[in-house]
Design a protein around this motif. Structure first.
Motif, PDB file in Angstrom:
ATOM      1  N   PRO A   1       5.519  -4.550  -9.773  1.00 41.06           N
ATOM      2  CA  PRO A   1       6.180  -5.814  -9.419  1.00 41.06           C
ATOM      3  C   PRO A   1       7.647  -5.634  -9.027  1.00 41.06           C
ATOM      4  N   GLN A   2       8.393  -4.889  -9.805  1.00 35.60           N
ATOM      5  CA  GLN A   2       9.805  -4.698  -9.489  1.00 35.60           C
ATOM      6  C   GLN A   2       9.982  -3.833  -8.247  1.00 35.60           C
ATOM      7  N   ALA A   3       9.151  -2.803  -8.110  1.00 33.42           N
ATOM      8  CA  ALA A   3       9.244  -1.944  -6.929  1.00 33.42           C
ATOM      9  C   ALA A   3       8.949  -2.739  -5.664  1.00 33.42           C
ATOM     10  N   PHE A   4       7.973  -3.641  -5.724  1.00 31.68           N
ATOM     11  CA  PHE A   4       7.653  -4.447  -4.552  1.00 31.68           C
ATOM     12  C   PHE A   4       8.806  -5.389  -4.216  1.00 31.68           C
TER      13      PHE A   4
ATOM     14  N   LEU B   1      10.709  -5.393  -0.650  1.00 32.54           N
ATOM     15  CA  LEU B   1      10.690  -6.584   0.183  1.00 32.54           C
ATOM     16  C   LEU B   1      12.111  -7.051   0.489  1.00 32.54           C
ATOM     17  N   HIS B   2      12.987  -6.934  -0.488  1.00 34.67           N
ATOM     18  CA  HIS B   2      14.386  -7.313  -0.272  1.00 34.67           C
ATOM     19  C   HIS B   2      15.011  -6.433   0.803  1.00 34.67           C
ATOM     20  N   GLU B   3      14.689  -5.148   0.789  1.00 35.72           N
ATOM     21  CA  GLU B   3      15.213  -4.239   1.801  1.00 35.72           C
ATOM     22  C   GLU B   3      14.661  -4.592   3.181  1.00 35.72           C
ATOM     23  N   ALA B   4      13.361  -4.886   3.251  1.00 33.32           N
ATOM     24  CA  ALA B   4      12.740  -5.228   4.531  1.00 33.32           C
ATOM     25  C   ALA B   4      13.282  -6.537   5.089  1.00 33.32           C
TER      26      ALA B   4
ATOM     27  N   GLU C   1       0.823  -1.216   0.000  1.00 32.04           N
ATOM     28  CA  GLU C   1       0.000   0.000   0.000  1.00 32.04           C
ATOM     29  C   GLU C   1       0.854   1.262   0.000  1.00 32.04           C
ATOM     30  N   GLN C   2       1.999   1.222   0.647  1.00 32.21           N
ATOM     31  CA  GLN C   2       2.896   2.375   0.588  1.00 32.21           C
ATOM     32  C   GLN C   2       3.391   2.605  -0.830  1.00 32.21           C
ATOM     33  N   LEU C   3       3.705   1.532  -1.530  1.00 30.32           N
ATOM     34  CA  LEU C   3       4.155   1.673  -2.917  1.00 30.32           C
ATOM     35  C   LEU C   3       3.036   2.146  -3.833  1.00 30.32           C
TER      36      LEU C   3
ATOM     37  N   SER D   1      -2.139 -12.403  -4.036  1.00 32.80           N
ATOM     38  CA  SER D   1      -1.432 -13.639  -4.348  1.00 32.80           C
ATOM     39  C   SER D   1       0.013 -13.343  -4.743  1.00 32.80           C
ATOM     40  N   PHE D   2       0.204 -12.284  -5.508  1.00 35.41           N
ATOM     41  CA  PHE D   2       1.546 -11.905  -5.942  1.00 35.41           C
ATOM     42  C   PHE D   2       2.443 -11.568  -4.759  1.00 35.41           C
ATOM     43  N   ILE D   3       1.966 -10.733  -3.826  1.00 36.24           N
ATOM     44  CA  ILE D   3       2.843 -10.307  -2.735  1.00 36.24           C
ATOM     45  C   ILE D   3       3.184 -11.477  -1.808  1.00 36.24           C
ATOM     46  N   VAL D   4       2.255 -12.404  -1.639  1.00 30.72           N
ATOM     47  CA  VAL D   4       2.545 -13.574  -0.805  1.00 30.72           C
ATOM     48  C   VAL D   4       3.580 -14.460  -1.488  1.00 30.72           C
ATOM     49  N   HIS D   5       3.424 -14.700  -2.784  1.00 28.43           N
ATOM     50  CA  HIS D   5       4.400 -15.521  -3.503  1.00 28.43           C
ATOM     51  C   HIS D   5       5.780 -14.879  -3.491  1.00 28.43           C
ATOM     52  N   GLU D   6       5.848 -13.566  -3.601  1.00 26.16           N
ATOM     53  CA  GLU D   6       7.144 -12.902  -3.556  1.00 26.16           C
ATOM     54  C   GLU D   6       7.803 -13.070  -2.188  1.00 26.16           C
TER      55      GLU D   6
END
Length: 378
Positions: free
Chosen positions: A155-158, A162-165, A142-144, A216-221
């Protein structure tokens, strides 16, 4: 059959054993009004109406029983608790109640209404234990979605966010049970499909993510990091629709997570404790707790634990409080869990079904050992 002295030793061990709180939140920075205190006591429930109080509940009675002696020096009547509590500042309440919970490690979800709470560093100072952080997936997304630059390549921004978090967390959390439910298509969508879904969102959809394809996308990532992913299951505020929050609908996702070696933690679970126990028994990557349910149920928490333990392997059950805002929840949540677990196990030992040494070993696993292994806490 075990004698009463042996049973009492088992109970004493359980009442004193160190805990890992598998899912919890920080404490309020400011003392809440009485209406706000009552909302927080019963998971943000609205007022019952004139002449009625949320203190008149299992949660309210448990809170007063366990917390008033520590804060006021003696047990008070339920009707008197808030008036006496209003004279105790929040830091004093925190430093009194948090260490008394006997929690060595707190796994904190900082992702909701964090501006009302003390930060994780200050919480660590007040509780005297170690603090570990979760990342709430919907909050990151939601922030993005509010960022004009990120939203055009979501997709790439998320993935970058997520990698940073992930560099500073021990796991992830999703509240998709509140948003789109579990009965969705859990196949991983393509980046193109996700971007199209993002582009179709209106302003409200970007502030509150409910689109099942994006969820579904954010969970799979998150699964790609192989860290535990927590799912809120069942019991919550009135925003959740139980018709769409049965954890059995997660089956396809659990298969996918198992195939890539990602653990899934089912939180709270009422009224689905038996379903969650079944999933823990049948998947090698599924864990559960009955956190929020246990503190709301007070003396009846023993029933939630009993249902969970019907099928859940003892290496898959963990403790949590899901306390948010009130230090009382952190403390009496731990006390309610200890008492309920002790009531069950002590009886099984007394009946000769469990040996005392096995009872203590299992209690230590559920209290802390399973969570330390899962979240890789040294």
């Amino acid at each position: 059959m075990a004698d009463s002295q042996v049973c009492q030793q088992v109970r004493q061990h359980i009442m004193q054993m160190p805990l890992v709180d598998d899912h919890v939140h920080s404490c309020l920075a400011q003392t809440p009004s009485r209406p706000r205190f009552e909302e927080l006591l019963c998971e943000c429930a609205k007022p019952l109406g004139p002449g009625q109080s949320r203190f008149d509940s299992q949660a309210g009675f448990a809170l007063v029983r366990y917390c008033s002696p520590l804060l006021f020096g003696e047990r008070c009547a339920v009707a008197d608790y808030y008036d006496q509590r209003a004279g105790v500042d929040e830091e004093t309440a925190d430093r009194t109640l948090l260490p008394a919970a006997g929690v060595g490690d707190w796994i904190i979800d900082p992702g909701w209404a964090a501006t009302e709470l003390i930060d994780s560093d200050e919480f660590a100072r007040r509780c005297g234990g170690r603090v570990h952080l979760l990342t709430r997936l919907e909050t990151v997304a939601e922030q993005l979605l509010q960022d004009a630059g990120a939203v055009h390549d979501f997709p790439q921004a998320f993935r970058r966010a997520l990698h940073e978090a992930a560099a500073n967390n021990v796991g992830f959390k999703t509240i998709c049970a509140y948003r789109c439910g579990f009965d969705i298509d859990w196949r991983k969508p393509s980046d193109t499909a996700v971007q199209q879904a993002v582009d179709a969102l209106d302003a409200h959809g970007r502030e509150r993510l409910v689109d099942p394809q994006i969820v579904s996308f954010i969970v799979h990532e998150a699964m790609a990091f192989h860290k535990p992913i927590q799912f809120h299951v069942g019991l919550g505020d009135r925003d959740i629709d139980f018709r769409h929050s049965n954890p059995l609908d997660l089956r396809d996702l659990l298969v996918a997570a198992e195939n890539v070696g990602t653990p899934v933690v089912l939180l709270h679970c009422w009224p689905f404790e038996r379903e969650c126990g079944y999933l823990c028994q049948n998947f090698n990557n599924v864990y559960m707790d009955v956190g929020l349910a246990s503190y709301l149920m007070g003396v009846q928490a023993v029933d939630a634990l009993r249902r969970a333990l019907e099928l859940c392997p003892f290496t898959r059950l963990m403790y949590s409080s899901d306390a948010w805002g009130l230090p009382e929840q952190h403390y009496f949540g731990a006390m309610v869990f200890r008492r309920a677990f002790a009531d069950l196990v002590e009886q099984w030992v007394a009946d000769g079904d469990w040996l005392p040494a096995d009872a203590i070993r299992v209690a230590d696993l559920v209290a802390a050992g399973n969570a330390k292994r899962l979240y890789r806490l040294s």
